[in-house]
Design a protein around this motif. Sequence first.
Motif, mmCIF file in Angstrom:
data_model
loop_
_atom_site.group_PDB
_atom_site.id
_atom_site.type_symbol
_atom_site.label_atom_id
_atom_site.label_comp_id
_atom_site.label_asym_id
_atom_site.label_seq_id
_atom_site.Cartn_x
_atom_site.Cartn_y
_atom_site.Cartn_z
ATOM 1 N N SER A 160 -10.887 -46.361 -0.837
ATOM 2 C CA SER A 160 -9.913 -47.450 -0.843
ATOM 3 C C SER A 160 -10.431 -48.669 -0.113
ATOM 4 N N GLU A 161 -9.886 -49.833 -0.515
ATOM 5 C CA GLU A 161 -10.212 -51.055 0.213
ATOM 6 C C GLU A 161 -9.285 -51.212 1.420
ATOM 7 N N ASN A 162 -8.239 -50.400 1.466
ATOM 8 C CA ASN A 162 -7.266 -50.483 2.558
ATOM 9 C C ASN A 162 -7.294 -49.223 3.408
ATOM 10 N N ARG A 163 -6.632 -49.297 4.552
ATOM 11 C CA ARG A 163 -6.485 -48.137 5.420
ATOM 12 C C ARG A 163 -5.827 -47.012 4.625
ATOM 13 N N ILE A 164 -6.360 -45.811 4.729
ATOM 14 C CA ILE A 164 -5.837 -44.679 3.970
ATOM 15 C C ILE A 164 -4.734 -44.013 4.783
ATOM 16 N N SER A 165 -3.559 -43.863 4.171
ATOM 17 C CA SER A 165 -2.487 -43.194 4.921
ATOM 18 C C SER A 165 -2.692 -41.693 4.816
ATOM 19 N N SER A 166 -2.020 -41.043 3.873
ATOM 20 C CA SER A 166 -2.130 -39.591 3.810
ATOM 21 C C SER A 166 -3.419 -39.143 3.119
ATOM 22 N N PRO A 167 -4.207 -38.274 3.768
ATOM 23 C CA PRO A 167 -5.402 -37.739 3.118
ATOM 24 C C PRO A 167 -5.051 -36.626 2.122
ATOM 25 N N ILE A 168 -3.810 -36.166 2.193
ATOM 26 C CA ILE A 168 -3.350 -35.098 1.308
ATOM 27 C C ILE A 168 -2.382 -35.708 0.317
ATOM 28 N N ILE A 169 -2.690 -35.555 -0.956
ATOM 29 C CA ILE A 169 -1.847 -36.136 -1.987
ATOM 30 C C ILE A 169 -1.654 -35.100 -3.080
ATOM 31 N N ARG A 170 -0.658 -35.320 -3.914
ATOM 32 C CA ARG A 170 -0.357 -34.345 -4.955
ATOM 33 C C ARG A 170 -0.599 -34.900 -6.362
ATOM 34 N N GLU A 171 -0.860 -36.211 -6.462
ATOM 35 C CA GLU A 171 -1.101 -36.842 -7.767
ATOM 36 C C GLU A 171 -2.402 -37.612 -7.672
ATOM 37 N N PHE A 172 -3.198 -37.534 -8.735
ATOM 38 C CA PHE A 172 -4.548 -38.081 -8.653
ATOM 39 C C PHE A 172 -4.819 -39.084 -9.771
ATOM 40 N N ASP A 173 -5.663 -40.082 -9.457
ATOM 41 C CA ASP A 173 -6.112 -41.005 -10.490
ATOM 42 C C ASP A 173 -7.116 -40.299 -11.386
ATOM 43 N N THR A 174 -7.964 -39.484 -10.745
ATOM 44 C CA THR A 174 -9.017 -38.794 -11.485
ATOM 45 C C THR A 174 -9.105 -37.341 -11.032
ATOM 46 N N ALA A 175 -9.227 -36.443 -12.010
ATOM 47 C CA ALA A 175 -9.484 -35.042 -11.683
ATOM 48 C C ALA A 175 -10.806 -34.648 -12.321
ATOM 49 N N ILE A 176 -11.681 -34.063 -11.518
ATOM 50 C CA ILE A 176 -12.963 -33.558 -12.021
ATOM 51 C C ILE A 176 -12.870 -32.037 -11.943
ATOM 52 N N ILE A 177 -12.839 -31.412 -13.110
ATOM 53 C CA ILE A 177 -12.444 -30.005 -13.188
ATOM 54 C C ILE A 177 -13.599 -29.168 -13.731
ATOM 55 N N SER A 220 -8.903 -24.135 -12.295
ATOM 56 C CA SER A 220 -8.642 -25.463 -11.748
ATOM 57 C C SER A 220 -7.981 -26.366 -12.775
ATOM 58 N N LEU A 221 -8.358 -26.199 -14.048
ATOM 59 C CA LEU A 221 -7.726 -26.993 -15.102
ATOM 60 C C LEU A 221 -6.240 -26.626 -15.181
ATOM 61 N N ASP A 222 -5.955 -25.316 -15.155
ATOM 62 C CA ASP A 222 -4.568 -24.859 -15.200
ATOM 63 C C ASP A 222 -3.778 -25.391 -14.011
ATOM 64 N N LYS A 223 -4.440 -25.426 -12.853
ATOM 65 C CA LYS A 223 -3.750 -25.808 -11.617
ATOM 66 C C LYS A 223 -3.516 -27.318 -11.518
ATOM 67 N N PHE A 224 -4.491 -28.120 -11.967
ATOM 68 C CA PHE A 224 -4.418 -29.553 -11.652
ATOM 69 C C PHE A 224 -4.149 -30.482 -12.838
ATOM 70 N N GLU A 225 -4.160 -29.970 -14.068
ATOM 71 C CA GLU A 225 -3.992 -30.875 -15.212
ATOM 72 C C GLU A 225 -2.705 -31.693 -15.094
ATOM 73 N N ASN A 226 -1.636 -31.044 -14.643
ATOM 74 C CA ASN A 226 -0.356 -31.752 -14.556
ATOM 75 C C ASN A 226 -0.232 -32.661 -13.338
ATOM 76 N N ASP A 227 -1.224 -32.638 -12.464
ATOM 77 C CA ASP A 227 -1.154 -33.474 -11.252
ATOM 78 C C ASP A 227 -1.882 -34.806 -11.416
ATOM 79 N N ILE A 228 -2.353 -35.076 -12.648
ATOM 80 C CA ILE A 228 -3.021 -36.364 -12.888
ATOM 81 C C ILE A 228 -1.950 -37.400 -13.221
#
Lengths: 183, 356
Positions: free
Chosen positions: A55-72, A77-85
């Motif tokens: 990020s260009e800004n200060r990062i608040s939470s290092p733990i998140i549940r939704e992602f811009d990009t998933a590398i699977i 892992s696909l089953d677990k994270f596909e819906n979190d994109i």
Amino acid sequence: MTEEIIIAGFGGQGVLSMGKIMAYSGVMQDMEVSWMPSYGPEMRGGTANVIVILSENRISSPIIREFDTAIILNQQSLDKFENDIKPGGTLIYDGNGITRHPERKDITVYRIDAMDEATSMEMSKVFNMVVLGGYLKVKPILKLDNVVEGLKKSLPERYHKLIPANEKALHRGMEIISEVEQN
Amino acid sequence: MKRELRLMKGNEAIAEAAIRAGCDGYFGYPITPQSEILEYLMEEKPHERTGMVVLQAESEVAAINMVYGGAGCGKKVMTSSSSPGISLKQEGLSYIAGAELPCLVVNIVRGGPGLGTIQPAQSDYFQAVKGGGHGDYKLLVLAPASVQEMADFVELGFELAFKYRNPVMILSDGIIGQMMEKVYLNPQKERSSENLEWATTGKPAGSERTIITSLELDSAKQEVFNQKLIDKYREMERSEVRVEEFQTEDADYLLVSYGSSARICQRAVDLARAEGLKVGLIRLITLFPFPKKRLEELAGSVKGMMAVEMSAGQMVEDVMLSVCGKVPVVHFGRMGGIIPTPEEVIENLKTKIIGG
């Protein structure tokens, strides 16, 4: 600009070190970065994942549940994270061992057969760098030069002789990644 | 002062900062999720860099008593562990507090009780701020929320420990311990060779023996000593309270949090503000001393407070004591190693305070 990424696969595939190289590369570009690994018992049972935030800004939470990009890198892992994109986000997956392919229509899906490629290059150890190359191609946030610098930072000195092979793998990944056509 | 930029895990940052702060000795015993502190120190061989001793003791109990001994000699000493190991150290901590000796103790908290889980939690708050061991004593407790603060609070912790001759605890958890972030490290400080008049460094000819003890069988004297400790803790309450505030100026609702939970709350504040909810956050940096006065002030301007911590509700009790019923105070937390999401924080704020 903030890019929130999850990388997930089997332990031993280089998931954590791929994340580490991305974080180092972010630092090279003067970005704020966080690298949050799964360190729990699951690491010992086979799957590993890491959340990387650039990020260009200060990062608040290092733990998140939704992602811009998933590398699977495996089916679990696909089953677990596909819906979190996030809708409109990006999924990059290795087709090796995948029996149920991605189903989401509201994201861009890329396939990279990095495992096959690394095997045919007879360099299975640089598998994760093939994947990372693919990521760099479709999400040009980190500059290749900085990634190579990041590699130098994150690899112990005794492995620096492997950097050319890793660079080659990065380039190969950039070539072989392809978008999956969606109907 | 030129600070060196590194990308490190929180645990590694603590270890490197300890070497650079001129720490004389580290005594520890491995336990997840803090083993990297000991591992990093072993690998760095600080004895070759500064002369610092690093020793893996035979148990946590041995480690804290080595700290007691080192502190008694006036040395800058520390130990680290995670929850079950910190429980084992409580007797030693009570003795060190009773003997008025400085030291630094790091707790990278995991979920309990018992062996619990190796995943992060904040369920050792009571143990850290209310004493933990027996007797009327307090630790000064610092709660880092970033890898940078993991490093910074080592130096600050030693400074405060020597200022008050009191054990200082860094209370963190598996999230901050295991994550990597950028950290700016201070240059190497020399180890101190100062002669402290209370330290047991050998009896000089013509002067009285220096005795370090936590035993006093004369009750009248012991009460005077207890009062001296209490005065010291009151002085900490006057001088050492530290907080960081986010958007509290115009807040209708206040989140109260510390450590990794406060990072999650920061995100929750951004999400809530985007929805038009005036939510602010006060992040506690010192857990003891507790920012009673500031919370009491904020109780005058907000409609309600929610304590967010990864426990069944511990810090929330101190929030309630601080605001004395002026505004509703509720608790939200996850347990067992589950990390709350920013979305959950907002949902709970809505159902427990705003709608309630």
